[in-house]
Scaffold this motif. Structure first.
Motif, short mmCIF file in Angstrom:
data_model
loop_
_atom_site.label_atom_id
_atom_site.label_comp_id
_atom_site.label_asym_id
_atom_site.label_seq_id
_atom_site.Cartn_x
_atom_site.Cartn_y
_atom_site.Cartn_z
N GLU A 116 0.86 -1.73 0.17
CA GLU A 116 0.36 0.29 -0.05
C GLU A 116 0.95 1.31 0.12
OE1 GLU A 116 -2.45 -3.28 0.81
OE2 GLU A 116 -0.68 -2.70 2.01
N GLU A 145 -4.71 1.83 -5.32
CA GLU A 145 -5.52 0.88 -5.60
C GLU A 145 -5.80 -0.57 -6.07
OE1 GLU A 145 -9.36 0.62 -3.90
OE2 GLU A 145 -8.50 2.44 -2.45
N LYS A 146 -5.51 -0.11 -7.58
CA LYS A 146 -5.52 -1.03 -8.44
C LYS A 146 -3.90 -1.95 -9.03
CE LYS A 146 -9.19 1.15 -11.77
NZ LYS A 146 -9.56 1.24 -13.53
N VAL A 153 -1.91 -2.17 -5.98
CA VAL A 153 -2.15 -2.87 -5.21
C VAL A 153 -2.60 -4.59 -5.83
CG1 VAL A 153 -2.64 -2.94 -2.82
CG2 VAL A 153 -1.77 -1.20 -3.65
N GLU A 154 -4.02 -3.95 -6.68
CA GLU A 154 -4.86 -5.30 -6.30
C GLU A 154 -3.70 -6.17 -7.28
OE1 GLU A 154 -8.64 -3.74 -7.95
OE2 GLU A 154 -8.39 -3.55 -5.86
N ILE A 190 -1.34 -7.70 -5.63
CA ILE A 190 -1.76 -8.87 -4.74
C ILE A 190 -2.28 -10.28 -5.72
CG2 ILE A 190 -3.84 -9.85 -3.64
CD1 ILE A 190 -3.53 -6.83 -2.13
N LYS A 191 -2.43 -9.39 -7.00
CA LYS A 191 -2.84 -10.90 -8.23
C LYS A 191 -1.73 -11.95 -8.81
CE LYS A 191 -6.13 -11.13 -11.90
NZ LYS A 191 -6.77 -11.07 -13.53
#
Length: 244
Positions: free
Chosen positions: A153, A160-161, A163-164, A167-168
């Protein structure tokens, strides 16, 4: 004729070959666009004293192995004639340092695309811990560790995208390169569990692959081994030159 008095270590040869191969230029033998390189060659233009690396395609390299010595010499003469008349369409580049004293110098300090993470804030606990690691290990320039909670973060603050996506893609480890006493560069990778990420040579090799487009993942085993054998490669990797 081809220059004979220029030394080129096997590892250097592979780096230069891959770099020329990426240009997708014409093979100077068959004059077709090169998809896969055959062998790296060196040629000196005696009229201009210009020294060139050039590559031929794998098909021409395969044919050459089946030719007589006389036919091979004829082919070389044709290639060199083309390079002398107009080298630009062909798969070649000028040799800036024909001896290449440092194993990675032409790659690291050349015109390669470098990418790294730069932070506006360095207040995270991980920054303090990383600084402490290098203070406790003054001979180290690279190391890797699992991500801290909240680190992703902070890296992608306000996005935020990203970060997603991280994580993906299972981004769960951080690689850190100490550029100078109070300067560090960060790169993020997927889970390194099961890999020797505690070894500086492994981290250095993976870091170089991440930030330098002259390398690919397929180069990791060889680069890792070379760094283990010669720590001077790490000394030659002066990333600070790209961060000023």
């Amino acid at each position: 004729m081809a220059e004979k008095n220029i030394s080129l270590r096997d590892f250097n040869a592979k780096i230069v070959l891959k770099r020329i191969e990426k240009k997708k230029a014409l093979c100077p033998s068959c004059e077709r666009r090169i998809k896969h390189a055959g062998e790296l060659n060196i040629f000196k233009n005696k009229k201009t004293n210009e020294i060139l690396y050039y590559i031929t395609c794998r098909k021409c390299e395969y044919k050459k192995d089946k030719q007589t010595k006389e036919k091979q010499k004829e082919t070389i003469l044709v290639i060199e004639k083309r390079l002398i008349e107009n080298r630009y369409p062909y798969s070649c580049e000028v040799v800036e340092d024909p001896n290449i004293e440092r194993m990675l110098d032409n790659v690291v300090h050349g015109n390669q695309k470098m990418q790294m993470n730069v932070f506006e804030e360095t207040l995270g606990i991980w920054h303090k811990e990383d600084e402490q690691f290098f203070e406790d290990n003054p001979d180290r320039k690279f190391y890797a560790r699992p991500l801290y909670k909240g680190e992703l973060e902070a890296v992608h603050k306000g996005d935020e995208k990203m970060v997603e996506v991280a994580i993906k893609n299972n981004i769960s480890f951080t690689m850190i390169h100490r550029v100078a006493k109070t300067q560090r560069a960060y790169e993020y990778v997927s889970d390194l569990t099961g890999h020797p990420y505690n070894e500086e040579a492994f981290v250095a090799a993976l870091f170089m692959i991440k930030v330098n487009n002259a390398f690919g993942v397929e180069d990791l085993p060889e680069l890792y081994q070379k760094i283990k054998e010669n720590k001077q490669i790490v000394e030659d990797f002066k990333l600070d030159k790209f961060s000023k």
